[in-house]
Design an enzyme around this catalytic site. Structure first.
Site, short mmCIF file in Angstrom:
data_model
loop_
_atom_site.label_atom_id
_atom_site.label_comp_id
_atom_site.label_asym_id
_atom_site.label_seq_id
_atom_site.Cartn_x
_atom_site.Cartn_y
_atom_site.Cartn_z
CB CYS A 65 -0.94 -0.01 1.21
SG CYS A 65 -0.10 0.14 2.80
NE ARG A 66 0.82 8.43 1.46
CZ ARG A 66 1.24 8.82 2.64
NH1 ARG A 66 1.02 8.09 3.71
NH2 ARG A 66 1.92 9.95 2.78
#
Length: 102
Positions: A65-66
């Site tokens: 993810c981020r």
């Protein structure tokens, strides 16, 4: 659940390993920047919608993810659903940008 650093992942990719990547970010995040893989949002995983991933239950899957927090959550859910080898990408896309694409 295991963890992998971006440098470890990049090294394995460069060595020719076929690694299954799963991006759990939102659409707009993926459009801005991505490192490849299957796009399957965390919300879908939270809703137990994993049909697109079910073929990988017995394979290593690197989730990202981020920053590594949502992917950690996704890993825990997938493990509870019987996925045997989920791996969280430490630091996510932010670490990738900093350490690999910088």
């Amino acid at each position: 659940m295991q963890q992998i650093t971006v440098k470890e992942l990049k090294s394995r990719q460069d060595a020719g390993e076929n690694i299954i990547l799963v991006d759990v970010r939102e659409d707009h995040e993926r459009e801005e920047y991505n490192i490849g893989g299957i796009h399957h949002k965390l919300g879908d995983i939270q809703n137990m919608d994993t049909e697109a991933l079910d073929g990988f239950k017995d394979k290593e899957i690197v989730i990202y993810c981020r920053s590594g927090k949502r992917s950690l959550n996704a890993c825990l859910i997938l493990e509870s659903l019987g996925f045997e080898n989920v791996v969280n990408l430490e630091g996510g896309v932010l670490a990738w940008k900093e350490e690999i694409d910088n």
